[in-house]
Write an enzyme that holds these catalytic residues in place. Sequence first.
Site, short mmCIF file in Angstrom:
data_model
loop_
_atom_site.label_atom_id
_atom_site.label_comp_id
_atom_site.label_asym_id
_atom_site.label_seq_id
_atom_site.Cartn_x
_atom_site.Cartn_y
_atom_site.Cartn_z
N CYS A 253 0.84 -1.21 0.00
CA CYS A 253 0.00 0.00 0.00
C CYS A 253 0.87 1.26 0.00
O CYS A 253 1.64 1.48 0.94
CB CYS A 253 -0.90 -0.05 1.23
SG CYS A 253 -1.67 1.49 1.69
N CYS B 283 0.35 3.57 2.96
CA CYS B 283 0.92 2.93 4.15
C CYS B 283 2.42 3.18 4.22
O CYS B 283 2.97 3.42 5.30
CB CYS B 283 0.65 1.43 4.15
SG CYS B 283 -1.10 1.00 4.22
#
Length: 106
Positions: free
Chosen positions: A29, A32
């Site tokens: 991600c 992230c």
Amino acid sequence: MKDYATYQGLNWFEHEQPWVLLYFSTTWCAPCKIMAPIMSELSACHGNEVNIVKVDVDEQMDVAKEFEVRGVPTLILLNENEVKSRLIGGNSSQQVERWLADSIKV
């Protein structure tokens, strides 16, 4: 910041500090990856008052389901076994700091 190895391990974190911040993320991600250094900084600054625990959603799907995580990154603040607040999506350091401060005041 601690890695969350198993769902059963949460009990230990709940008793170490009154507040537990679960940081749900994945390795693939992009938001992230941007938030990773923010969470490390947050852990260094607030480690005495909040347990910050990283949960890899791909490895701990049961935990993500238990906390109804629908997207990553997601931050969930717990106190006394209850969800007190959540923050979803990529956020700046200032946004996370403000959210945490406001949530702990509640």
